[in-house]
Design a protein around this motif. Structure first.
Motif, PDB file in Angstrom:
ATOM      1  N   LEU A 141       0.820  -1.211   0.000  1.00  0.00           N
ATOM      2  CA  LEU A 141       0.000   0.000   0.000  1.00  0.00           C
ATOM      3  C   LEU A 141       0.856   1.265   0.000  1.00  0.00           C
ATOM      4  N   MET A 142       2.056   1.182   0.563  1.00  0.00           N
ATOM      5  CA  MET A 142       2.946   2.341   0.627  1.00  0.00           C
ATOM      6  C   MET A 142       3.841   2.480  -0.599  1.00  0.00           C
ATOM      7  N   SER A 143       3.776   1.539  -1.501  1.00  0.00           N
ATOM      8  CA  SER A 143       4.791   1.397  -2.550  1.00  0.00           C
ATOM      9  C   SER A 143       4.916   2.601  -3.484  1.00  0.00           C
ATOM     10  N   GLN A 144       3.851   3.366  -3.656  1.00  0.00           N
ATOM     11  CA  GLN A 144       3.904   4.493  -4.590  1.00  0.00           C
ATOM     12  C   GLN A 144       4.126   5.835  -3.894  1.00  0.00           C
ATOM     13  N   ASP A 145       4.320   5.809  -2.562  1.00  0.00           N
ATOM     14  CA  ASP A 145       4.492   7.036  -1.791  1.00  0.00           C
ATOM     15  C   ASP A 145       5.885   7.106  -1.178  1.00  0.00           C
ATOM     16  N   ARG A 146       6.223   8.287  -0.667  1.00  0.00           N
ATOM     17  CA  ARG A 146       7.419   8.423   0.162  1.00  0.00           C
ATOM     18  C   ARG A 146       7.022   7.977   1.568  1.00  0.00           C
ATOM     19  N   SER A 147       7.488   6.829   1.954  1.00  0.00           N
ATOM     20  CA  SER A 147       7.008   6.229   3.201  1.00  0.00           C
ATOM     21  C   SER A 147       7.891   6.580   4.387  1.00  0.00           C
ATOM     22  N   ILE A 148       7.234   6.804   5.527  1.00  0.00           N
ATOM     23  CA  ILE A 148       7.919   7.079   6.792  1.00  0.00           C
ATOM     24  C   ILE A 148       7.418   6.049   7.798  1.00  0.00           C
ATOM     25  N   ALA A 149       8.309   5.184   8.261  1.00  0.00           N
ATOM     26  CA  ALA A 149       7.940   4.153   9.230  1.00  0.00           C
ATOM     27  C   ALA A 149       8.363   4.611  10.623  1.00  0.00           C
ATOM     28  N   VAL A 150       7.433   4.536  11.572  1.00  0.00           N
ATOM     29  CA  VAL A 150       7.712   4.940  12.953  1.00  0.00           C
ATOM     30  C   VAL A 150       7.786   3.689  13.813  1.00  0.00           C
ATOM     31  N   ALA A 151       8.981   3.403  14.322  1.00  0.00           N
ATOM     32  CA  ALA A 151       9.224   2.178  15.082  1.00  0.00           C
ATOM     33  C   ALA A 151       9.718   2.519  16.482  1.00  0.00           C
ATOM     34  N   GLY A 152       9.719   1.510  17.348  1.00  0.00           N
ATOM     35  CA  GLY A 152      10.191   1.681  18.717  1.00  0.00           C
ATOM     36  C   GLY A 152       9.416   0.785  19.647  1.00  0.00           C
ATOM     37  N   THR A 153      10.020   0.400  20.748  1.00  0.00           N
ATOM     38  CA  THR A 153       9.330  -0.456  21.710  1.00  0.00           C
ATOM     39  C   THR A 153       8.147   0.271  22.330  1.00  0.00           C
ATOM     40  N   HIS A 154       8.288   1.571  22.573  1.00  0.00           N
ATOM     41  CA  HIS A 154       7.208   2.379  23.152  1.00  0.00           C
ATOM     42  C   HIS A 154       7.036   3.655  22.342  1.00  0.00           C
ATOM     43  N   GLY A 155       5.810   4.172  22.323  1.00  0.00           N
ATOM     44  CA  GLY A 155       5.566   5.502  21.776  1.00  0.00           C
ATOM     45  C   GLY A 155       5.309   5.594  20.292  1.00  0.00           C
ATOM     46  N   LYS A 156       5.324   4.460  19.585  1.00  0.00           N
ATOM     47  CA  LYS A 156       5.223   4.571  18.123  1.00  0.00           C
ATOM     48  C   LYS A 156       3.826   5.006  17.663  1.00  0.00           C
ATOM     49  N   THR A 157       2.772   4.590  18.370  1.00  0.00           N
ATOM     50  CA  THR A 157       1.429   5.029  17.969  1.00  0.00           C
ATOM     51  C   THR A 157       1.286   6.536  18.142  1.00  0.00           C
ATOM     52  N   THR A 158       1.689   7.042  19.313  1.00  0.00           N
ATOM     53  CA  THR A 158       1.575   8.484  19.560  1.00  0.00           C
ATOM     54  C   THR A 158       2.478   9.273  18.623  1.00  0.00           C
ATOM     55  N   THR A 159       3.711   8.800  18.417  1.00  0.00           N
ATOM     56  CA  THR A 159       4.649   9.528  17.557  1.00  0.00           C
ATOM     57  C   THR A 159       4.170   9.558  16.109  1.00  0.00           C
ATOM     58  N   SER A 160       3.683   8.422  15.598  1.00  0.00           N
ATOM     59  CA  SER A 160       3.175   8.418  14.223  1.00  0.00           C
ATOM     60  C   SER A 160       1.936   9.301  14.101  1.00  0.00           C
ATOM     61  N   SER A 161       1.121   9.348  15.151  1.00  0.00           N
ATOM     62  CA  SER A 161      -0.054  10.229  15.142  1.00  0.00           C
ATOM     63  C   SER A 161       0.366  11.696  15.159  1.00  0.00           C
ATOM     64  N   MET A 162       1.338  12.021  16.020  1.00  0.00           N
ATOM     65  CA  MET A 162       1.839  13.399  16.080  1.00  0.00           C
ATOM     66  C   MET A 162       2.434  13.832  14.749  1.00  0.00           C
ATOM     67  N   LEU A 163       3.221  12.953  14.135  1.00  0.00           N
ATOM     68  CA  LEU A 163       3.828  13.281  12.849  1.00  0.00           C
ATOM     69  C   LEU A 163       2.758  13.508  11.791  1.00  0.00           C
ATOM     70  N   THR A 164       1.735  12.674  11.788  1.00  0.00           N
ATOM     71  CA  THR A 164       0.644  12.828  10.826  1.00  0.00           C
ATOM     72  C   THR A 164      -0.039  14.177  10.979  1.00  0.00           C
ATOM     73  N   VAL A 165      -0.393  14.531  12.207  1.00  0.00           N
ATOM     74  CA  VAL A 165      -1.079  15.806  12.462  1.00  0.00           C
ATOM     75  C   VAL A 165      -0.173  16.987  12.120  1.00  0.00           C
ATOM     76  N   ALA A 166       1.122  16.877  12.434  1.00  0.00           N
ATOM     77  CA  ALA A 166       2.072  17.954  12.119  1.00  0.00           C
ATOM     78  C   ALA A 166       2.188  18.155  10.614  1.00  0.00           C
ATOM     79  N   LEU A 167       2.263  17.060   9.858  1.00  0.00           N
ATOM     80  CA  LEU A 167       2.357  17.161   8.395  1.00  0.00           C
ATOM     81  C   LEU A 167       1.050  17.677   7.801  1.00  0.00           C
ATOM     82  N   GLN A 168      -0.080  17.277   8.394  1.00  0.00           N
ATOM     83  CA  GLN A 168      -1.361  17.805   7.940  1.00  0.00           C
ATOM     84  C   GLN A 168      -1.414  19.316   8.125  1.00  0.00           C
ATOM     85  N   SER A 169      -0.847  19.796   9.220  1.00  0.00           N
ATOM     86  CA  SER A 169      -0.831  21.232   9.501  1.00  0.00           C
ATOM     87  C   SER A 169      -0.022  21.995   8.462  1.00  0.00           C
ATOM     88  N   CYS A 170       0.920  21.287   7.823  1.00  0.00           N
ATOM     89  CA  CYS A 170       1.730  21.897   6.750  1.00  0.00           C
ATOM     90  C   CYS A 170       1.023  21.837   5.401  1.00  0.00           C
TER      91      CYS A 170
END
Length: 467
Positions: free
Chosen positions: A106-135
């Motif tokens: 599903l990501m193959s045609q886009d510039r993909s950003i993967a957010v990984a980590g033992t903790h915090g990845k859901t919140t961080t990916s959500s924050m990044l999404t909202v920040a990019l939307q604001s741009c």
């Protein structure tokens, strides 16, 4: 096997376990691409109804015949190898993809950003999404939690960026091959898959090696595991490596941190230059770092700092991450997904700050026997931060019970813990004992969240007060 989304045009995808948070998001994005989607789950839910409204054909039960005629099968790792639909697909030799493989497609045609980590990845990916939307960049996203702002965990955007939460629990995040990646932290967890801490480290090194040529790796300087990855001399020299944190010398340096009851402020400097004030409406130092990760990635991608900071300031959280479920007679009921001792520690510290002069009453449901056995002592220490803790029995997930392993052992090692395995008795205890000013926290990755509305209703009856 499909590795480019164009190969799915005119095809039918069948999702086994379509009601899960991750799977439903992928199905939603596939539908946005005009792809035919069918799927099944073990029970009916509002998720299935929502997918049906979007055009998917879904079933609240697994039946072998439902895979007949499908072009690709996508299955969740929670699905047993003996599942009748999975067995039937293999008999018919229909290509079978894991969730990670499907997300990579599903990501193959886009510039993909993967957010990984033992903790915090859901919140961080959500924050990044909202920040990019604001741009104004309108990224596609697939996240393990629901964005409070949109009520969705997945979306096909009009921009060319795709933000994806990268789950390390089974090592499958090496399938993504992203253009850029964030690693929030690296710690031993998922002990059913990673026997030793070094196995987790090895998996993250393998993940970093899959980042595209001339891609970006953003790592946390405050976390020993993430910092070791980011400073690994064996990293490919073509990678653009960016650090963030409260450690001086970080590319995105955060200082002057002021932690508030339900938010925080901090100063952000990018490569020595002040870019502005980081203001958050979600609590805890861990969320300051999560926001730092999102800001660092946005700046590394060339997005404007002011708009990124504005987006982060507007972020209201994600479902099951310190989520306020109700306030009754001055008693606040919070639900949180934390299920590892490190997550529990930062969540309870935030809850104590939020409670002020009130107490924190927690109901904790351990998740998986293997994790409980591995971190028994750490759980008891972390949970004792709360003033009172009720321990429910372990949520098994897909595991079989381990003889002798019980939540009662955690309770017996605590100063403030008691073992009440019955859901209704546990909720009755906090309803009867809570006082105005207290914070009640339902905590864990299983189904403990179902108690939050019951507690709110019970408090409303006790105090004859609306929720």
């Amino acid at each position: 096997m499909a590795n480019d989304i164009s190969q799915w045009s005119g095809k039918r995808l069948h999702f086994i376990g379509i009601g899960g948070a991750g799977m439903s998001g992928l199905a939603r994005i596939a539908l946005s691409h005009g792809i035919t989607v069918t799927g099944s789950d073990a029970k009916d839910s509002t998720v299935l109804s929502a997918l049906q409204a979007l055009g998917a054909q879904v079933s609240p039960e697994h039946k072998a015949s439902q895979v007949d005629g499908a072009d690709y099968i996508i299955f969740s790792t929670a699905i047993s190898a003996a599942n009748v639909e999975l067995v039937r697909a293999q008999e018919l030799q229909i290509p079978v993809l894991t969730r990670a493989q499907a997300l990579a497609t599903l990501m193959s045609q886009d510039r993909s950003i993967a957010v990984a980590g033992t903790h915090g990845k859901t919140t961080t990916s959500s924050m990044l999404t909202v920040a990019l939307q604001s741009c104004g960049l309108d990224p596609s996203f697939a996240i393990g939690g629901t964005l409070t702002s949109s009520g969705s965990n997945a979306h096909k955007g009009t921009g060319d960026l795709f933000v994806a939460e990268a789950d390390e629990s089974d090592g499958s995040f090496i399938e993504y091959h992203p253009n850029a990646a964030i690693v929030t932290n690296i710690e031993h967890d998922h002990v059913d898959f990673f026997a030793k801490p070094e196995d987790v480290t090895k998996a993250f090194n393998s993940f970093a090696a899959t980042i595209s040529q001339d891609g970006i790796l953003v790592y946390c300087a405050d976390d020993a595991g993430s910092a070791a990855l980011g400073r690994n001399p064996k990293l490919r020299p073509d990678l653009k490596v960016v650090s963030y944190g409260t450690i001086e010398g970080s590319d995105l340096y955060i200082d002057s941190i002021n932690l508030l009851a339900m938010g925080s402020t901090a100063r952000a400097l990018w490569k020595g230059r002040l870019v502005g004030t980081l203001s958050l409406q979600v609590p805890g130092l861990h969320n300051v770092l999560n926001a730092g990760a999102a800001l660092a990635m946005g700046l590394a991608l060339g997005a404007p700092a002011a708009e990124l900071l504005s987006g982060l300031a507007s972020f209201h959280g994600t479902g099951r991450r310190f989520e306020l479920k109700g306030t009754v007679h001055g008693i606040r009921v919070i639900d949180d997904y934390g299920h590892h001792p490190t997550e529990i520690t930062v969540t309870l510290e935030a809850a104590k700050r939020y409670a002020g002069d009130g107490r924190v009453l927690a109901i904790f449901q351990p998740h998986r026997y293997s994790r409980t056995q591995a971190f028994m002592k750490e759980f008891s220490t972390a949970l004792d931060i709360a003033d009172e803790v009720i321990l429910l029995e372990i949520y098994a997930a897909s595991e079989k019970p381990i003889p002798g392993v019980s939540a009662a052992q955690i309770a017996s090692a605590m100063e403030n813990g008691q073992f009440i395995p019955n859901f209704f008795e546990a909720s009755d205890w906090v309803i009867e004992n809570a006082k105005p000013g207290d914070v009640i926290l339902t905590l864990g990755a299983g189904d403990v969240n179902s108690l939050a509305p019951i507690i709110c209703d019970g408090l409303a009856r006790r105090f004859n007060s609306p929720v």
